[in-house]
Write a protein that holds these residues in place. Structure first.
Motif, PDB file in Angstrom:
ATOM      1  N   PHE A  34      45.524  38.952  39.018  1.00 64.88           N
ATOM      2  CA  PHE A  34      46.070  38.998  37.656  1.00 64.88           C
ATOM      3  C   PHE A  34      45.034  38.626  36.602  1.00 64.88           C
ATOM      4  O   PHE A  34      45.013  39.198  35.511  1.00 64.88           O
ATOM      5  CB  PHE A  34      47.281  38.076  37.538  1.00 64.88           C
ATOM      6  CG  PHE A  34      47.928  38.138  36.183  1.00 64.88           C
ATOM      7  CD1 PHE A  34      48.702  39.224  35.825  1.00 64.88           C
ATOM      8  CD2 PHE A  34      47.727  37.134  35.252  1.00 64.88           C
ATOM      9  CE1 PHE A  34      49.271  39.309  34.566  1.00 64.88           C
ATOM     10  CE2 PHE A  34      48.290  37.208  33.996  1.00 64.88           C
ATOM     11  CZ  PHE A  34      49.067  38.295  33.650  1.00 64.88           C
ATOM     12  N   SER A  35      44.157  37.660  36.929  1.00 66.13           N
ATOM     13  CA  SER A  35      43.160  37.237  35.949  1.00 66.13           C
ATOM     14  C   SER A  35      42.281  38.407  35.512  1.00 66.13           C
ATOM     15  O   SER A  35      41.847  38.468  34.355  1.00 66.13           O
ATOM     16  CB  SER A  35      42.282  36.117  36.533  1.00 66.13           C
ATOM     17  OG  SER A  35      41.426  35.587  35.562  1.00 66.13           O
ATOM     18  N   ALA A  36      42.029  39.355  36.416  1.00 71.80           N
ATOM     19  CA  ALA A  36      41.215  40.518  36.067  1.00 71.80           C
ATOM     20  C   ALA A  36      41.936  41.463  35.108  1.00 71.80           C
ATOM     21  O   ALA A  36      41.302  42.270  34.421  1.00 71.80           O
ATOM     22  CB  ALA A  36      40.817  41.279  37.337  1.00 71.80           C
ATOM     23  N   HIS A 249      42.966  31.210  33.918  1.00 76.24           N
ATOM     24  CA  HIS A 249      42.142  30.984  32.728  1.00 76.24           C
ATOM     25  C   HIS A 249      40.646  30.853  32.990  1.00 76.24           C
ATOM     26  O   HIS A 249      39.876  30.772  32.011  1.00 76.24           O
ATOM     27  CB  HIS A 249      42.656  29.738  31.995  1.00 76.24           C
ATOM     28  CG  HIS A 249      44.036  29.894  31.456  1.00 76.24           C
ATOM     29  ND1 HIS A 249      44.324  30.694  30.368  1.00 76.24           N
ATOM     30  CD2 HIS A 249      45.229  29.391  31.876  1.00 76.24           C
ATOM     31  CE1 HIS A 249      45.633  30.662  30.134  1.00 76.24           C
ATOM     32  NE2 HIS A 249      46.201  29.876  31.031  1.00 76.24           N
ATOM     33  N   LEU A 250      40.206  30.834  34.223  1.00 76.31           N
ATOM     34  CA  LEU A 250      38.767  30.699  34.452  1.00 76.31           C
ATOM     35  C   LEU A 250      37.998  31.910  33.930  1.00 76.31           C
ATOM     36  O   LEU A 250      36.950  31.765  33.287  1.00 76.31           O
ATOM     37  CB  LEU A 250      38.475  30.494  35.947  1.00 76.31           C
ATOM     38  CG  LEU A 250      36.994  30.342  36.322  1.00 76.31           C
ATOM     39  CD1 LEU A 250      36.351  29.191  35.561  1.00 76.31           C
ATOM     40  CD2 LEU A 250      36.840  30.149  37.832  1.00 76.31           C
ATOM     41  N   VAL A 251      38.495  33.106  34.189  1.00 73.42           N
ATOM     42  CA  VAL A 251      37.812  34.306  33.707  1.00 73.42           C
ATOM     43  C   VAL A 251      37.800  34.358  32.175  1.00 73.42           C
ATOM     44  O   VAL A 251      36.738  34.554  31.565  1.00 73.42           O
ATOM     45  CB  VAL A 251      38.440  35.575  34.313  1.00 73.42           C
ATOM     46  CG1 VAL A 251      37.847  36.823  33.663  1.00 73.42           C
ATOM     47  CG2 VAL A 251      38.192  35.616  35.819  1.00 73.42           C
ATOM     48  N   PRO A 252      38.950  34.180  31.486  1.00 64.79           N
ATOM     49  CA  PRO A 252      38.891  34.147  30.025  1.00 64.79           C
ATOM     50  C   PRO A 252      37.990  33.026  29.491  1.00 64.79           C
ATOM     51  O   PRO A 252      37.296  33.221  28.482  1.00 64.79           O
ATOM     52  CB  PRO A 252      40.355  33.919  29.612  1.00 64.79           C
ATOM     53  CG  PRO A 252      41.156  34.473  30.748  1.00 64.79           C
ATOM     54  CD  PRO A 252      40.352  34.160  31.975  1.00 64.79           C
ATOM     55  N   GLN A 261      31.768  40.161  31.887  1.00 60.19           N
ATOM     56  CA  GLN A 261      33.000  40.360  32.645  1.00 60.19           C
ATOM     57  C   GLN A 261      32.749  40.400  34.146  1.00 60.19           C
ATOM     58  O   GLN A 261      33.482  39.785  34.926  1.00 60.19           O
ATOM     59  CB  GLN A 261      33.662  41.672  32.201  1.00 60.19           C
ATOM     60  CG  GLN A 261      34.837  42.131  33.069  1.00 60.19           C
ATOM     61  CD  GLN A 261      36.118  41.384  32.768  1.00 60.19           C
ATOM     62  OE1 GLN A 261      36.280  40.839  31.687  1.00 60.19           O
ATOM     63  NE2 GLN A 261      37.030  41.366  33.726  1.00 60.19           N
ATOM     64  N   SER A 262      31.719  41.116  34.574  1.00 59.76           N
ATOM     65  CA  SER A 262      31.439  41.236  36.015  1.00 59.76           C
ATOM     66  C   SER A 262      31.137  39.884  36.640  1.00 59.76           C
ATOM     67  O   SER A 262      31.610  39.578  37.737  1.00 59.76           O
ATOM     68  CB  SER A 262      30.261  42.196  36.235  1.00 59.76           C
ATOM     69  OG  SER A 262      29.113  41.745  35.534  1.00 59.76           O
ATOM     70  N   LEU A 266      33.543  37.290  39.268  1.00 60.49           N
ATOM     71  CA  LEU A 266      32.962  36.722  40.489  1.00 60.49           C
ATOM     72  C   LEU A 266      33.227  35.229  40.596  1.00 60.49           C
ATOM     73  O   LEU A 266      33.252  34.675  41.703  1.00 60.49           O
ATOM     74  CB  LEU A 266      31.460  37.004  40.548  1.00 60.49           C
ATOM     75  CG  LEU A 266      31.066  38.460  40.808  1.00 60.49           C
ATOM     76  CD1 LEU A 266      29.548  38.606  40.775  1.00 60.49           C
ATOM     77  CD2 LEU A 266      31.622  38.944  42.148  1.00 60.49           C
ATOM     78  N   LEU A 267      33.421  34.549  39.465  1.00 57.82           N
ATOM     79  CA  LEU A 267      33.761  33.127  39.521  1.00 57.82           C
ATOM     80  C   LEU A 267      35.100  32.912  40.216  1.00 57.82           C
ATOM     81  O   LEU A 267      35.268  31.963  40.984  1.00 57.82           O
ATOM     82  CB  LEU A 267      33.805  32.541  38.104  1.00 57.82           C
ATOM     83  CG  LEU A 267      32.462  32.376  37.393  1.00 57.82           C
ATOM     84  CD1 LEU A 267      32.690  31.977  35.940  1.00 57.82           C
ATOM     85  CD2 LEU A 267      31.604  31.333  38.109  1.00 57.82           C
ATOM     86  N   LEU A 268      36.043  33.797  39.937  1.00 57.05           N
ATOM     87  CA  LEU A 268      37.321  33.701  40.636  1.00 57.05           C
ATOM     88  C   LEU A 268      37.118  33.965  42.121  1.00 57.05           C
ATOM     89  O   LEU A 268      37.747  33.324  42.981  1.00 57.05           O
ATOM     90  CB  LEU A 268      38.317  34.705  40.045  1.00 57.05           C
ATOM     91  CG  LEU A 268      39.796  34.481  40.380  1.00 57.05           C
ATOM     92  CD1 LEU A 268      40.264  33.131  39.873  1.00 57.05           C
ATOM     93  CD2 LEU A 268      40.642  35.587  39.767  1.00 57.05           C
TER      94      LEU A 268
END
Length: 411
Positions: A34-36, A249-252, A261-262, A266-268
């Motif tokens: 979902f984060s993506a 919320h880690l990606v945002p 974004q890429s 990858l952090l997730l």
């Protein structure tokens, strides 16, 4: 000493573990993509981050709270039927999310598809693993739920690639097809109890007059009234307010700090990698040092990792946070079902675990969505992250008191 027989080396319990691994991979891997999709959904429906975050929170609330129903049903009717139904619902929910024309339709598809589907499958599948093992329960449980970690590692980057190349709607369609193919196939392999297969837990020889430890234990009613259950329920409730914030919320957060974004996606995946390591290796360690004390280590580890997130501003410090958080989050998820069965026995394992997970459901509903709305107001994640640290410290203190109480039942 003669070498172990093939039957021992090929103990059927490990095939059950593999099936549950696949189920958790598909179920939670699909949910944690979902984060993506957050940025795409914000643009498509002109929605705030808090409003979009609520999609994940509602689904998470449902798939953890539904365990209180699906767990007892699995104890009575068998886990295979519930798992098949759950995987089918996940596939349907993803496809319907891809067809959504309003954010409300995304809420409905994701909540009643992915949320209801994971809720039907997860607790029954994990409960089955507890019955197939006693001495190696921590290891087996860790390996089974490591599918969550591998799914978190693999699925979000796959979803991001699909979004970039085909668009977010087509990405949901493809993920739905994969969920149907692999999830339902794995569910067909589940068998509920080693004794019904003429076997005993851990691959031991079965003696017809021997006691059956996984058929003993407290009733659900007696277990949930015990002080141990109440204490662990409160600890998991408080901890969960912060545990699931990074998954949304880690990606945002990374994008807000100028990370591409890429790399942000990858952090997730790094959380998934750490989580996989935690589930694979820490479950076996917990069997040796004690599963109840090990639970305390997971709470303290998650608090430490979240503290790192509070000061992280570049890709490398965020990667350290993601890996460390993943390790202890993975250990926490792996050991919780085993601790429940250690305390209350295996007879009603799925039902007791399912009720415990309603605590996680409330935290999942409140934590990520409140963090999103807090960001909308302050344009910062500082307060939600610090609150997440405090939640895990409180959980650690409560769980420490529980560990001083005598064990009610041993399976």
């Amino acid at each position: 000493m003669s070498p172990p027989s093939f039957r021992h080396r090929a103990f059927q319990g490990w095939f059950i573990v593999a099936a549950v691994f696949a189920i958790t991979f598909v179920g939670f891997g699909s949910a944690y993509t979902f984060s993506a999709f957050v940025e795409s959904l914000q643009r498509e429906f002109n929605a705030s981050r808090g409003a979009v975050s609520l999609v994940f929170s509602l689904a998470g609330f449902l798939y953890f709270s539904l365990g209180a129903i699906s767990g007892p049903l699995a104890d009575r009717w068998g886990a295979r039927r519930l798992a098949i139904l759950g995987m089918a619902l996940i596939a349907l929910g993803l496809v319907l999310a891809g067809m959504a024309r309003t954010l409300g339709e995304v809420y409905a598809a994701y909540t009643f598809g992915v949320g209801l589907g994971v809720g039907c499958a997860y607790v029954p599948a994990v409960g089955v693993v507890q019955r197939w093992f006693v001495r190696r329960r921590g290891l087996a449980s860790g390996l089974a739920v490591s599918g969550i970690g591998v799914g978190t590692l693999v699925m979000p980057p796959v979803a991001s690639l699909l979004i970039d190349t085909l668009g977010w709607r087509q990405a949901y369609f493809i993920l739905g097809g994969l969920a149907a193919m692999f999830g339902i196939g794995a569910s067909l392999l589940i068998k509920d109890d080693p004794y019904t297969q003429g076997l005993a837990p851990d691959g031991d020889s079965r003696h017809m007059d021997a006691p059956t430890p996984n058929r003993s234990g407290l009733s659900v009613r007696d277990a949930v009234r015990s002080p141990q259950f109440v204490g662990l329920y409160i600890a998991c409730l408080i901890s969960s307010f912060g545990v699931f914030v990074p998954f949304v919320h880690l990606v945002p957060y990374a994008l807000d700090h100028g990370i591409a974004q890429s790399a942000a996606v990858l952090l997730l995946g790094a959380i998934g990698a750490g989580s996989t390591a935690g589930r694979f290796f820490l479950g076996g360690i917990a069997d040796r040092i004690g599963r109840q004390p090990f639970l305390l280590i997971t709470f303290s580890g998650m608090a430490l990792a979240l503290t790192i997130w509070a000061v992280a501003t570049n890709i490398w410090t965020l990667a350290v946070f993601a890996l460390l958080f993943g390790v202890f989050y993975g250990g926490w998820v792996a050991i919780l079902p085993a601790v429940m069965v250690d305390y209350f026995g295996g007879r009603n394992a799925s039902g007791i675990i399912g009720i415990l997970y309603t605590s996680v459901a409330v935290g999942t509903l409140i934590g990520p969505s409140v963090a999103g709305f807090a960001f909308d107001v302050s344009h910062s994640y500082t307060i939600p992250i610090i609150a997440s640290v405090g939640a895990n410290v409180c959980a650690l203190i409560i769980a420490a008191f529980v560990m001083r109480m005598p064990v009610t039942a041993v399976a």
